[in-house]
Design a protein around this motif. Structure first.
Motif, PDB file in Angstrom:
ATOM      1  N   ILE A  93       0.833  -1.210   0.005  1.00  0.00           N
ATOM      2  CA  ILE A  93      -0.123   0.042   0.027  1.00  0.00           C
ATOM      3  C   ILE A  93       0.952   1.433   0.261  1.00  0.00           C
ATOM      4  O   ILE A  93       0.452   2.357  -0.409  1.00  0.00           O
ATOM      5  N   MET A  94       2.081   1.107   0.531  1.00  0.00           N
ATOM      6  CA  MET A  94       2.912   2.224   0.390  1.00  0.00           C
ATOM      7  C   MET A  94       3.467   2.919  -0.998  1.00  0.00           C
ATOM      8  O   MET A  94       3.641   4.066  -1.053  1.00  0.00           O
ATOM      9  N   ALA A  95       3.237   1.841  -1.910  1.00  0.00           N
ATOM     10  CA  ALA A  95       3.623   2.310  -3.318  1.00  0.00           C
ATOM     11  C   ALA A  95       2.536   2.724  -4.340  1.00  0.00           C
ATOM     12  O   ALA A  95       2.480   2.845  -5.326  1.00  0.00           O
ATOM     13  N   VAL A  96       1.175   2.872  -3.538  1.00  0.00           N
ATOM     14  CA  VAL A  96      -0.206   2.985  -4.502  1.00  0.00           C
ATOM     15  C   VAL A  96       0.117   4.363  -4.923  1.00  0.00           C
ATOM     16  O   VAL A  96      -0.396   4.257  -6.307  1.00  0.00           O
ATOM     17  N   VAL A  97       0.293   5.346  -4.357  1.00  0.00           N
ATOM     18  CA  VAL A  97       0.246   6.721  -4.972  1.00  0.00           C
ATOM     19  C   VAL A  97       1.235   6.737  -6.133  1.00  0.00           C
ATOM     20  O   VAL A  97       1.017   7.168  -7.192  1.00  0.00           O
ATOM     21  N   ALA A  98       2.451   6.081  -5.878  1.00  0.00           N
ATOM     22  CA  ALA A  98       3.600   6.274  -6.883  1.00  0.00           C
ATOM     23  C   ALA A  98       3.139   5.519  -8.156  1.00  0.00           C
ATOM     24  O   ALA A  98       3.352   5.757  -9.061  1.00  0.00           O
ATOM     25  N   ILE A  99       2.606   4.130  -7.821  1.00  0.00           N
ATOM     26  CA  ILE A  99       1.961   3.243  -9.109  1.00  0.00           C
ATOM     27  C   ILE A  99       1.081   3.982  -9.940  1.00  0.00           C
ATOM     28  O   ILE A  99       0.931   3.941 -11.045  1.00  0.00           O
ATOM     29  N   TYR A 100       0.035   4.800  -9.296  1.00  0.00           N
ATOM     30  CA  TYR A 100      -0.849   5.544  -9.983  1.00  0.00           C
ATOM     31  C   TYR A 100      -0.571   6.467 -10.882  1.00  0.00           C
ATOM     32  O   TYR A 100      -0.748   6.501 -12.149  1.00  0.00           O
ATOM     33  N   PHE A 101       0.594   7.339 -10.202  1.00  0.00           N
ATOM     34  CA  PHE A 101       1.206   8.391 -11.383  1.00  0.00           C
ATOM     35  C   PHE A 101       2.058   7.908 -12.291  1.00  0.00           C
ATOM     36  O   PHE A 101       2.204   8.366 -13.509  1.00  0.00           O
ATOM     37  N   ILE A 102       2.701   6.760 -11.959  1.00  0.00           N
ATOM     38  CA  ILE A 102       3.436   6.212 -13.073  1.00  0.00           C
ATOM     39  C   ILE A 102       2.582   5.575 -14.233  1.00  0.00           C
ATOM     40  O   ILE A 102       2.827   5.734 -15.389  1.00  0.00           O
ATOM     41  N   LEU A 103       1.331   5.023 -13.853  1.00  0.00           N
ATOM     42  CA  LEU A 103       0.478   4.445 -15.060  1.00  0.00           C
ATOM     43  C   LEU A 103      -0.281   5.458 -15.509  1.00  0.00           C
ATOM     44  O   LEU A 103      -0.385   5.774 -16.735  1.00  0.00           O
ATOM     45  N   LYS A 104      -0.595   6.705 -14.809  1.00  0.00           N
ATOM     46  CA  LYS A 104      -1.095   7.807 -15.433  1.00  0.00           C
ATOM     47  C   LYS A 104      -0.248   8.595 -16.404  1.00  0.00           C
ATOM     48  O   LYS A 104      -0.656   8.890 -17.747  1.00  0.00           O
ATOM     49  N   ALA A 105       1.010   8.361 -16.274  1.00  0.00           N
ATOM     50  CA  ALA A 105       2.082   9.217 -17.219  1.00  0.00           C
ATOM     51  C   ALA A 105       2.169   8.368 -18.348  1.00  0.00           C
ATOM     52  O   ALA A 105       2.470   8.492 -19.459  1.00  0.00           O
ATOM     53  N   MET A 106       1.995   6.972 -18.189  1.00  0.00           N
ATOM     54  CA  MET A 106       1.812   5.905 -19.313  1.00  0.00           C
ATOM     55  C   MET A 106       0.613   5.991 -20.114  1.00  0.00           C
ATOM     56  O   MET A 106       0.633   5.386 -20.987  1.00  0.00           O
ATOM     57  N   GLY A 107      -0.434   6.620 -19.818  1.00  0.00           N
ATOM     58  CA  GLY A 107      -1.610   6.695 -20.494  1.00  0.00           C
ATOM     59  C   GLY A 107      -2.556   5.531 -19.888  1.00  0.00           C
ATOM     60  O   GLY A 107      -3.238   5.093 -20.942  1.00  0.00           O
ATOM     61  N   LEU A 108      -2.242   4.725 -18.884  1.00  0.00           N
ATOM     62  CA  LEU A 108      -2.799   3.419 -18.787  1.00  0.00           C
ATOM     63  C   LEU A 108      -3.960   3.617 -17.657  1.00  0.00           C
ATOM     64  O   LEU A 108      -4.603   2.659 -17.240  1.00  0.00           O
ATOM     65  N   THR A 109      -4.374   4.881 -17.354  1.00  0.00           N
ATOM     66  CA  THR A 109      -5.440   5.035 -16.480  1.00  0.00           C
ATOM     67  C   THR A 109      -6.615   5.440 -16.942  1.00  0.00           C
ATOM     68  O   THR A 109      -7.683   5.731 -16.163  1.00  0.00           O
ATOM     69  N   ASP A 110      -6.804   5.567 -18.364  1.00  0.00           N
ATOM     70  CA  ASP A 110      -8.086   5.912 -18.901  1.00  0.00           C
ATOM     71  C   ASP A 110      -8.774   4.829 -19.891  1.00  0.00           C
ATOM     72  O   ASP A 110      -8.005   4.019 -20.506  1.00  0.00           O
ATOM     73  N   GLY A 111     -10.034   4.678 -19.914  1.00  0.00           N
ATOM     74  CA  GLY A 111     -10.619   3.964 -20.768  1.00  0.00           C
ATOM     75  C   GLY A 111     -10.526   2.227 -20.382  1.00  0.00           C
ATOM     76  O   GLY A 111     -10.099   2.036 -19.263  1.00  0.00           O
ATOM     77  N   SER A 112     -10.511   1.561 -21.505  1.00  0.00           N
ATOM     78  CA  SER A 112     -10.121   0.068 -21.353  1.00  0.00           C
ATOM     79  C   SER A 112      -8.701  -0.341 -21.074  1.00  0.00           C
ATOM     80  O   SER A 112      -8.483  -1.541 -20.555  1.00  0.00           O
ATOM     81  N   LEU A 113      -7.856   0.611 -21.061  1.00  0.00           N
ATOM     82  CA  LEU A 113      -6.466   0.251 -20.671  1.00  0.00           C
ATOM     83  C   LEU A 113      -6.358   0.192 -19.326  1.00  0.00           C
ATOM     84  O   LEU A 113      -5.147  -0.372 -18.829  1.00  0.00           O
ATOM     85  N   THR A 114      -7.426   0.580 -18.537  1.00  0.00           N
ATOM     86  CA  THR A 114      -7.083   0.372 -17.197  1.00  0.00           C
ATOM     87  C   THR A 114      -7.114  -1.007 -16.928  1.00  0.00           C
ATOM     88  O   THR A 114      -6.447  -1.493 -15.915  1.00  0.00           O
ATOM     89  N   ILE A 115      -7.843  -1.935 -17.417  1.00  0.00           N
ATOM     90  CA  ILE A 115      -7.629  -3.387 -17.244  1.00  0.00           C
ATOM     91  C   ILE A 115      -6.291  -3.788 -17.346  1.00  0.00           C
ATOM     92  O   ILE A 115      -5.751  -4.656 -16.578  1.00  0.00           O
ATOM     93  N   VAL A 116      -5.673  -3.377 -18.232  1.00  0.00           N
ATOM     94  CA  VAL A 116      -4.140  -3.737 -18.867  1.00  0.00           C
ATOM     95  C   VAL A 116      -3.495  -3.254 -17.697  1.00  0.00           C
ATOM     96  O   VAL A 116      -2.439  -3.906 -17.119  1.00  0.00           O
ATOM     97  N   ALA A 117      -3.624  -1.987 -17.342  1.00  0.00           N
ATOM     98  CA  ALA A 117      -2.921  -1.472 -15.953  1.00  0.00           C
ATOM     99  C   ALA A 117      -3.006  -2.213 -14.839  1.00  0.00           C
ATOM    100  O   ALA A 117      -2.039  -2.770 -14.015  1.00  0.00           O
ATOM    101  N   LEU A 118      -4.316  -2.838 -14.544  1.00  0.00           N
ATOM    102  CA  LEU A 118      -4.304  -3.735 -13.293  1.00  0.00           C
ATOM    103  C   LEU A 118      -3.421  -4.900 -13.521  1.00  0.00           C
ATOM    104  O   LEU A 118      -2.956  -5.334 -12.512  1.00  0.00           O
ATOM    105  N   ILE A 119      -3.645  -5.545 -14.604  1.00  0.00           N
ATOM    106  CA  ILE A 119      -2.945  -6.614 -14.935  1.00  0.00           C
ATOM    107  C   ILE A 119      -1.363  -6.702 -14.793  1.00  0.00           C
ATOM    108  O   ILE A 119      -0.668  -7.396 -14.247  1.00  0.00           O
ATOM    109  N   ILE A 120      -0.876  -5.402 -15.071  1.00  0.00           N
ATOM    110  CA  ILE A 120       0.615  -5.052 -15.164  1.00  0.00           C
ATOM    111  C   ILE A 120       0.910  -5.041 -13.606  1.00  0.00           C
ATOM    112  O   ILE A 120       1.932  -5.281 -13.210  1.00  0.00           O
ATOM    113  N   VAL A 121       0.226  -4.086 -12.931  1.00  0.00           N
ATOM    114  CA  VAL A 121       0.402  -3.808 -11.534  1.00  0.00           C
ATOM    115  C   VAL A 121       0.351  -5.215 -10.850  1.00  0.00           C
ATOM    116  O   VAL A 121       1.319  -5.471  -9.827  1.00  0.00           O
ATOM    117  N   TYR A 122      -0.690  -6.059 -10.788  1.00  0.00           N
ATOM    118  CA  TYR A 122      -0.827  -7.319  -9.922  1.00  0.00           C
ATOM    119  C   TYR A 122       0.420  -8.293 -10.332  1.00  0.00           C
ATOM    120  O   TYR A 122       0.842  -9.130  -9.532  1.00  0.00           O
TER     121      TYR A 122
END
Length: 288
Positions: A128-157
């Protein structure tokens, strides 16, 4: 002498009776919440408040509405999102852990111990300590919008699963190196040793890793809440949480219980299907 033996037997019977009584009580305490959730999922009263512990009227409407009335909360889509993420995470995590564990157990190279020590230290910190950093990294990569969110979840897990190699590596360390050496003498490559000897022997641990890899995204709430910003990308954990909000709870509480039952079904199926692999022994690999 006979009286002493009689007293010993009586003491054992009393101890056995007390043990079984305690286990029976604990079993009842463990089962009651499950029974209540299943009963509540059929409750005709959709409100969270009731004058009785178990429902007085039962209906199948909660399950029917859960999968048909999708205008407010689209539970079927949330269920499918979670299933896709869980399946891909399960497959990727098993592959990562197997490869990393084999390399660390059977190979010797520079920085091997350093990597294991670093992974051990990092594993002591909660994710949980890395949640904020993970979110901003994914946001910078454009993976937090639309259907790419599913891809982001798979990558994170899946990304950090390779660091959880210690249990699998410990199991591989118990596999005799003589099996590898015999295979090399017979002309096997390292890949053939990995696929034809190590993997068959490690089936019980593969089952363990598959279950862990599947359950992590299936039950997680924190990372999914941070990454999935719209209902189209919600997982079942977020959907169930949404049902308990004050604007939904009066009409959705019984459906929340129905959703909880539906969420548990894939977990039960996974355990039933993979249970037999826990009995795998080294004999299966030797024969192969």
């Amino acid at each position: 002498m006979s009286e002493k033996m009689h007293n010993i037997r009586r003491s054992r019977r009393i101890a056995d009776l007390a043990t079984h009584l305690f286990l029976a009580i604990m079993a009842i305490v463990w089962v009651i919440p499950i029974v209540w959730v299943v009963a509540e999922s059929f409750n005709k009263n959709t409100a969270p408040f009731s004058s009785t512990f178990f429902p007085t009227e039962y209906t199948f409407d909660n399950y029917k509405k859960l999968f048909t009335e999708t205008q407010v909360l689209n539970f079927p889509k949330m269920f499918m999102n979670t299933f896709i993420v869980a399946v891909f995470t399960c497959l990727i995590s098993v592959a990562f852990v197997l490869m990393v564990s084999f390399a660390l157990s059977r190979m010797r190279f520079r920085f091997r111990k350093v990597y294991m020590n670093v992974a051990l230290i990092l594993g002591m910190f909660p994710g949980i300590m890395a949640v904020v950093a993970i979110y901003f990294i994914l946001k910078a990569m454009g993976l937090t919008d639309g259907s790419l969110t599913i891809v982001a979840l798979i990558i994170v897990y899946s990304a950090g699963t390779g660091a959880g190699f210690y249990i699998m590596k410990g199991f591989m360390d118990t596999i005799p190196a003589s099996l590898d050496e015999a295979a090399y003498l017979d002309g096997c490559t390292r890949w053939q040793v990995f696929t034809k000897i190590i993997i068959p022997i490690a089936k019980p641990m593969i089952v363990y890793q598959a279950i862990v890899g599947f359950l992590t995204p299936w039950l997680d709430f924190v990372l999914a809440k941070a990454i999935a910003r719209t209902q189209d990308n919600y997982t079942v954990a977020l959907g169930l949480w949404k049902m308990l909000e004050k604007e939904y709870i009066h009409d959705w509480f019984a459906r929340f219980a129905a959703g909880a039952v539906c969420v548990s079904i894939p977990i039960v199926i996974l355990f039933i299907v993979m249970q037999r692999y826990y009995q795998e022994s080294m004999a299966g690999s030797v024969k192969g």
